[in-house]
Design a protein around this motif. Structure first.
Motif, PDB file in Angstrom:
ATOM      1  N   ASP A 177     -15.659   2.839 -11.284  1.00 39.98           N
ATOM      2  CA  ASP A 177     -15.283   1.457 -10.977  1.00 39.98           C
ATOM      3  C   ASP A 177     -16.512   0.561 -10.853  1.00 39.98           C
ATOM      4  O   ASP A 177     -16.403  -0.654 -10.741  1.00 39.98           O
ATOM      5  N   GLY A 229      -7.116   4.886  -4.963  1.00 33.71           N
ATOM      6  CA  GLY A 229      -5.730   4.449  -4.996  1.00 33.71           C
ATOM      7  C   GLY A 229      -5.581   3.193  -5.830  1.00 33.71           C
ATOM      8  O   GLY A 229      -6.477   2.802  -6.575  1.00 33.71           O
ATOM      9  N   ARG A 230      -4.464   2.527  -5.693  1.00 38.75           N
ATOM     10  CA  ARG A 230      -4.194   1.304  -6.435  1.00 38.75           C
ATOM     11  C   ARG A 230      -4.838   0.119  -5.713  1.00 38.75           C
ATOM     12  O   ARG A 230      -4.733  -0.012  -4.499  1.00 38.75           O
ATOM     13  N   VAL A 231      -5.495  -0.746  -6.478  1.00 39.11           N
ATOM     14  CA  VAL A 231      -6.135  -1.934  -5.922  1.00 39.11           C
ATOM     15  C   VAL A 231      -5.234  -3.137  -6.191  1.00 39.11           C
ATOM     16  O   VAL A 231      -4.917  -3.446  -7.347  1.00 39.11           O
ATOM     17  N   SER A 232      -4.833  -3.819  -5.136  1.00 41.21           N
ATOM     18  CA  SER A 232      -3.960  -4.981  -5.272  1.00 41.21           C
ATOM     19  C   SER A 232      -4.779  -6.221  -5.634  1.00 41.21           C
ATOM     20  O   SER A 232      -6.010  -6.222  -5.522  1.00 41.21           O
ATOM     21  N   ASP A 248      -7.827  -0.126  -1.050  1.00 37.80           N
ATOM     22  CA  ASP A 248      -6.757   0.225  -1.989  1.00 37.80           C
ATOM     23  C   ASP A 248      -5.551   0.760  -1.229  1.00 37.80           C
ATOM     24  O   ASP A 248      -5.446   0.608  -0.005  1.00 37.80           O
ATOM     25  N   SER A 249      -4.657   1.407  -1.972  1.00 34.71           N
ATOM     26  CA  SER A 249      -3.367   1.821  -1.408  1.00 34.71           C
ATOM     27  C   SER A 249      -3.421   3.145  -0.660  1.00 34.71           C
ATOM     28  O   SER A 249      -2.403   3.577  -0.117  1.00 34.71           O
ATOM     29  N   ARG A 250      -4.578   3.799  -0.599  1.00 31.70           N
ATOM     30  CA  ARG A 250      -4.655   5.087   0.077  1.00 31.70           C
ATOM     31  C   ARG A 250      -4.526   4.907   1.588  1.00 31.70           C
ATOM     32  O   ARG A 250      -5.326   4.208   2.207  1.00 31.70           O
ATOM     33  N   ASP A 276      -6.223  -1.250   2.044  1.00 24.23           N
ATOM     34  CA  ASP A 276      -5.773  -2.552   1.552  1.00 24.23           C
ATOM     35  C   ASP A 276      -5.213  -3.394   2.700  1.00 24.23           C
ATOM     36  O   ASP A 276      -5.439  -4.609   2.776  1.00 24.23           O
TER      37      ASP A 276
END
Length: 329
Positions: free
Chosen positions: A297, A54-57, A162-164, A119
């Motif tokens: 990653d 997902g997206r990593v903040s 992450d955003s998952r 996250d």
């Protein structure tokens, strides 16, 4: 973390003759080169459980008054941090760090539920870490971007929060390490998310048992090989694999020392355990193959066959007749 963290591979490997990324003081070619080359990069892929990145903040800030380890700004550990056998004063400081790490794991674990993102779990853990006056050891260790590792389903270790959102039926390992009073304390546990299938529950149960039998194998005068021999025998009896690419490690003023604790029966693990020696035991147990791949990653280690993995971890000190667990509240 788990590790891991347990051993952690950096996003960019150093040159063969450069100092190893782990901080052991050895040249890379004489330390982790072979192990890192065994981990072939893998494209992030949809595994049978449906996991994908997902997206990593952005990383969360650490208050300036909290003492930092030597790599906090550079991302590279600069020293080995002394020997693996601790003095009474060093052990007292390590106990405090370990107690706080265990407290953070307890708090973050209580937040695990379907729908919560990894996250968000990182944020919960980070808030407790700084409340306790600690620095989150994974943060910028070799460039790691978050405060804890969150490893879901087929992720063996070093999963990046992450955003998952966690889904009903997932399993997730939370790997917590904190730096306090000049020492790192490291622990992890795997949690069930909602209603989990019976086989995954069995995997998690046996992973915890593997930690227990590994700790029970700690005895002064024996080689550290005894730990991996006990772990692998127990996992094999239940039809599970033991990850070989990652291992336990010496710990104290350095997040990782050059001492390594394999969780399989490794003939090369000849270091003799002595009272006062501190290290982690953190077996990673798989439902299928023990082989690992790493996402692009540079961090997320997954099972090569996409089957699930579970892990538990404690920091220990060798005593006169066994081991004392330091990562307890």
């Amino acid at each position: 973390m788990t590790t891991e963290l347990p051993q952690i591979s950096p996003p960019r490997a150093p040159g063969r003759n450069d100092p190893c990324w782990c901080g052991s003081g050895k040249k890379y070619k004489r330390c982790h080169l072979d192990a890192d080359q065994a981990l072939q990069p893998a494209e992030p892929r949809r595994a049978p459980a449906g996991l994908e990145p997902g997206r990593v903040s952005p990383a969360l800030p650490v208050p300036p008054e909290i003492p930092r380890p030597d790599y906090a700004a550079s991302g590279r550990p600069k020293r080995t941090g002394g020997g693996d056998v601790k003095t009474a004063e060093e052990l007292a400081r390590l106990r405090r760090a370990c107690k706080d790490a265990a407290r953070v794991l307890q708090v973050a674990g209580a937040a695990v539920r379907p729908g919560v993102t990894t996250d968000a779990l990182d944020a919960v853990a980070h808030a407790e870490i700084v409340r306790l006056g600690c620095y989150p050891s994974p943060l910028n260790y070799g460039g790691f971007p978050k405060s804890i590792c969150t490893s879901v389903n087929e992720v063996i270790c070093h999963g990046i929060p992450d955003s998952r959102p966690l889904a009903d039926g997932d399993i997730v390992n939370l790997d917590i390490t904190v730096y306090k009073d000049g020492m790192h304390g490291d622990c992890s546990a795997t949690f069930l998310v909602g209603q989990v299938d019976a086989e995954s529950q069995r995997l998690v149960r046996v992973a915890k048992e593997c930690l227990d039998v590994g700790i029970a194998a700690v005895k002064p005068g024996l080689p550290v090989r005894a730990i991996g021999r006990a772990v692998e025998a127990h996992a094999s009896r239940h039809g599970f694999g033991v990850v070989r690419a990652y291992c336990g490690h010496g710990i104290g003023a350095s997040f990782h020392t050059q001492l390594q604790i394999p969780h399989h029966d490794s003939p090369g693990a000849r270091t003799i355990m002595v009272p006062g020696m501190t290290f982690t035991v953190e077996p990673m147990i798989t439902a299928g193959s023990w082989e690992a791949l790493v996402w692009r990653d540079g961090w997320t280690a997954v099972t090569a066959d996409g089957k699930r993995s579970a892990q538990f971890e404690h920091t220990l000190v060798v005593t006169e007749d066994g081991a004392e667990i330091l990562t307890v509240v």
